[in-house]
Write an enzyme that holds these catalytic residues in place. Structure first.
Site, short mmCIF file in Angstrom:
data_model
loop_
_atom_site.label_atom_id
_atom_site.label_comp_id
_atom_site.label_asym_id
_atom_site.label_seq_id
_atom_site.Cartn_x
_atom_site.Cartn_y
_atom_site.Cartn_z
N TRP A 356 0.89 -1.29 0.02
CA TRP A 356 -0.03 -0.01 0.06
C TRP A 356 0.92 1.19 -0.04
O TRP A 356 0.43 2.28 -0.32
CB TRP A 356 -0.93 0.04 1.28
CG TRP A 356 -0.38 -0.04 2.68
CD1 TRP A 356 0.56 -0.59 3.09
CD2 TRP A 356 -0.45 1.26 3.40
NE1 TRP A 356 0.87 -0.37 4.50
CE2 TRP A 356 0.49 0.95 4.68
CE3 TRP A 356 -1.01 2.60 3.32
CZ2 TRP A 356 0.43 1.94 5.64
CZ3 TRP A 356 -0.67 3.34 4.18
CH2 TRP A 356 -0.18 3.01 5.41
N GLU A 487 1.41 -1.59 13.34
CA GLU A 487 1.61 -3.03 13.30
C GLU A 487 1.82 -3.67 14.50
O GLU A 487 2.06 -4.75 14.85
CB GLU A 487 2.47 -3.64 12.47
CG GLU A 487 1.79 -3.44 10.93
CD GLU A 487 2.68 -3.60 9.68
OE1 GLU A 487 2.35 -3.78 8.76
OE2 GLU A 487 3.98 -3.68 10.19
N GLN A 600 4.13 3.19 13.91
CA GLN A 600 4.15 4.34 12.79
C GLN A 600 2.59 5.20 13.10
O GLN A 600 2.06 4.60 13.83
CB GLN A 600 4.15 3.66 11.28
CG GLN A 600 3.10 2.98 10.96
CD GLN A 600 3.24 2.32 9.49
OE1 GLN A 600 3.75 1.41 9.47
NE2 GLN A 600 2.54 3.24 8.61
#
Length: 765
Positions: A356, A487, A600
């Site tokens: 992505w 994540e 992130q």
């Protein structure tokens, strides 16, 4: 953080030979031309620790997934970016002694340079061999932009302490292995090894995928600049072919081997050896020096549009140019069948060619620095994979044409084999829809949507409709069991970014259906007929979008990253001992998942995409809440934070984040550069300057700028290709200069004020 790369505005320079840094430098000094690329491995044999890697765009192997137990819906394979047959190898013998920097008595004056302005890589040193012969060596290598199947090497040796016999053995070798392999399968099948005079060819194809390739070479020997007619001695086995050139050279004289090599692939040619001969003839007819001149011209053309200049800060200047250089080495938009791998041609980690990242980070760079057709090709790539996206969704239990684009892919099939990513990181679907919106917003080209994009959007909307479920307790639609961009939280409920993206996608698709119906009725009827979309189904989508649940804390006055975020022990990163960083290398996964630490931008990624949906006060509130918990252990994180810090006028913080994203690999912030570079996040570095410091946005169909400048800089400039008009923006301490190239006036906004620019006239504000 490593700091051995010398600061220079146009070059990456290393001085001194350190065996511990060889693998890191192999990544940093990598070269590519969009069709192929290679790590900066030594041409001569090296017995020290090294990571050998040459790669061909679009060539991969479906390495069967390896897990402890199988789960329904698991991808069959994890795509491996393949180490291709080696064409750069040149064995060197001096009076019979092999040149090997790992075994030399002395290595003196070692340096290497990656010249980004001109697109070449050079290495030079003096060496005392075990037989006490001293030689001076200079090697220059590049991969041609114009002849993108060809690379060239000039390997020069000067004897320093007597006359010597030099033996060059240039070779091709298909007996290579991958650094990354699940089952130690044989990836390549070599079918033909042939030689004709100074030329040699190895034909090989990948197992399973059957990508047919020909690796080729042709060499010439020169003494003191004059070509030596020399019929080489052939060395050959079933996986390797070499040519042996022997020449006596006087002390102080120069012997040089010019080697041309590279790859042809069946994607582009029917008869590979013949195509290789044609490529070699073109290269040899030019010769090394003339081909290098063409290389310099090709890179000058690339830099003319894509360069960003920074005055007063050499490390910042070097960082942005390194990022722009590597992006152009990886993808030039010549072939819509290709995409942008997260490691490009610099390593094998992550597999796959498409994440992505392409839609979220890379498309803005390519839209603004190249012809809009380059970005359109990246969108077409996704349209061409729509059937596979529908198939991927079917494997997970979705129906009726719902499409789930893969997290990682080579051909449209999902090939990421970590369940929490494959099954749960579904926000990637939204990034593709956002890229379609972003492309139209920037280029003004709506034609992609009726021609291709609407089908993609319908598949994505169907997925979100089916993926949401109704919560009677909340009286809202929820999305359960997901992983957001962060994540470091897996299998969570109601990741705010995912929920918000799902709602936005549905709203956007409904809007486009009406727009295509009104203005492109023929396309509308074709798409509706193909997808069998009904008004009732669209109503069901809208019901989900209008009643989507968004976790929110009344106490903190922020959207929550996910339902359970406030249940964590909220200890900020500043209270985390440095010895425990990076946590992805120091902590167990269980500990990471229970921590508040964010890999992130997650909620802030949503605020980046949809900045105009929120007030600056809301951005500030969320930035202040989430950034202190963010460890930035994803390469995609610092750029978003830099842009938002600049928006909030926190220029020192924005500058710090900029340096981190621009020098992530040069300074090895995450202690992993030897595995390869972070190519896709490099587009985020460009965004940090253009969208962050430059404040560029598209507002009401016009370019808008809110320029700011870090105190460390005297000035900076960049160019934007906006709808076939080139605008150069130069920001100084006390003014902004605007130069429009073209034939027509252009209206923009600068700090909220409307300005009309006249062509070819500098406007100073």
């Amino acid at each position: 953080m490593q700091e051995y790369i010398k600061a220079d505005p146009w070059s990456i320079i290393e001085e001194g030979f350190d065996k511990e840094l060889v693998k890191s430098s192999e990544s940093i000094f990598s070269i590519g031309n969009g069709a192929m690329g290679q790590r900066a491995n030594f041409e001569e044999n090296y017995t020290g620790d090294t990571f050998q890697g040459s790669y061909i765009a679009g060539v991969y192997y479906p390495d069967k997934t390896r897990v402890g137990w199988w789960k329904n819906g698991y991808p069959e394979y994890f795509a491996k970016v393949l180490n291709a047959p080696n064409w750069i190898g040149v064995e060197v013998f001096v009076n019979g002694e092999p040149l090997d920097l790992n075994t030399c008595k002395k290595v003196i004056g070692f340096s290497r340079e990656l010249n980004m302005k001109e697109g070449w890589y050079k290495r030079q040193f003096k060496a005392v061999l075990p037989n006490d012969v001293k030689i001076s060596v200079k090697v220059t290598r590049f991969l041609s932009i114009d002849l993108d199947e060809v690379g060239a090497i000039n390997y020069e040796i000067i004897p320093e302490n007597g006359d010597v016999e030099i033996k060059f053995v240039p070779y091709l070798d298909s007996g290579i292995t991958n650094e990354d392999s699940n089952w130690d399968d044989k990836f390549w099948n070599t079918t033909s090894v042939t030689s004709e005079g100074n030329k040699a060819f190895i034909e090989a194809h990948t197992m399973k995928t059957n990508f047919e390739t020909c690796t080729f070479m042709e060499s010439r020997l020169f003494v003191d600049g004059k070509v030596i007619e020399n019929n080489p001695t052939e060395q050959k086995d079933e996986l390797r072919i070499a040519h042996e050139y022997v020449q006596t050279v006087k002390q102080g004289g120069t012997v040089a081997l010019h080697k041309f090599g590279g790859y042809t692939v069946a994607r582009n040619h029917k008869v590979l050896v013949e195509a290789s001969k044609k490529a070699l003839k073109k290269a040899v007819d030019f010769g090394f020096d003339a081909l290098l001149d063409k290389q310099k011209q090709a890179w000058a053309k690339i830099w003319e549009m894509s360069d960003i200049t920074i005055q007063g800060d050499v490390k910042a200047q070097q960082g942005i140019r390194f990022n722009i250089f590597q992006l152009n080495q990886t993808y030039l938009g010549k072939d819509s069948r290709l995409n942008i791998g997260p490691k490009g041609f610099t390593g094998e980690k992550y597999g796959g060619s498409t994440y992505w990242d392409t839609e979220a980070y890379c498309i803005p760079f390519y839209m603004a620095t190249k012809d809009q057709n380059v970005a359109r090709s990246l969108l077409k790539y996704r349209y061409n994979h729509l059937d596979k996206a529908i198939e991927n969704a079917q494997k997970l239990g979705f129906s009726n044409g719902a499409a789930l684009y893969p997290m990682v892919t080579m051909n449209g099939e999902e090939c990421h084999n970590e369940w929490e990513i494959t099954f749960e990181e579904i926000h990637r679907n939204g990034a593709i829809a956002f890229a379609i919106f972003n492309y139209y917003r920037f280029t003004g080209d709506y034609s992609y949507i009726p021609e291709m994009g609407l089908e993609v959007l319908i598949g994505i909307a169907r997925f979100w409709h089916q993926r949401a479920s109704f919560s009677a307790d909340k009286n809202k639609y929820v999305i359960l069991g997901v992983t957001g961009p962060n994540e470091y939280e897996n299998n969570v409920n109601n990741n705010w970014y995912t929920n918000y993206l799902a709602k936005w996608c549905i709203d956007f698709v409904v809007e486009q259906l009406q727009k295509v119906d009104d203005g492109y009725n023929e396309d509308y009827l074709r798409v509706i007929g193909k997808t069998k979309l009904t008004d009732n189904e669209v109503s069901q989508w809208e019901k989900v979008a209008n009643n989507m649940y968004f976790p929110y804390s009344e106490d903190k006055k922020v959207f929550l990253q996910q339902d359970g975020f406030l249940d964590k022990e909220l200890i900020t990163v500043s209270d985390l001992p440095k010895a425990q960083r990076p946590i992805n290398q120091k902590w167990s996964w269980d500990r990471i998942l229970r921590s508040p630490y964010i890999k992130q931008a997650d909620v802030l990624q949503g605020f980046y995409f949809f900045e105009d949906h929120f007030s600056e006060e809301e951005l500030e509130k969320h930035f202040d809440f989430y950034e202190p918990f963010t460890v930035h252990e994803s390469s995609l994180s610092p750029c978003v934070h830099s842009i938002q810090a600049a928006k909030l006028n926190r220029m020192q913080q924005a500058y710090t984040f900029y340096l981190r994203t621009s020098r992530l690999d040069l300074d090895d912030y995450n202690k992993e550069v030897e595995e390869g570079l972070h190519i896709t996040s490099m587009a985020g570095t460009w965004m940090s300057i253009v969208e962050g410091f430059g404040g560029m946005r598209v507002v009401d169909d016009k370019l808008s700028f809110e320029p700011k400048i870090p105190e460390q800089w005297e000035a900076y400039s960049f160019k934007i290709n906006f709808r076939d008009r080139i605008l150069k923006v130069t920001v100084k301490k006390d003014s902004t200069e605007l130069l429009l190239t073209g034939q027509e006036d252009m209206s923009i906004r600068l700090k909220g004020e409307r300005i009309v620019l006249q062509p070819n006239t500098v406007k100073v504000v």
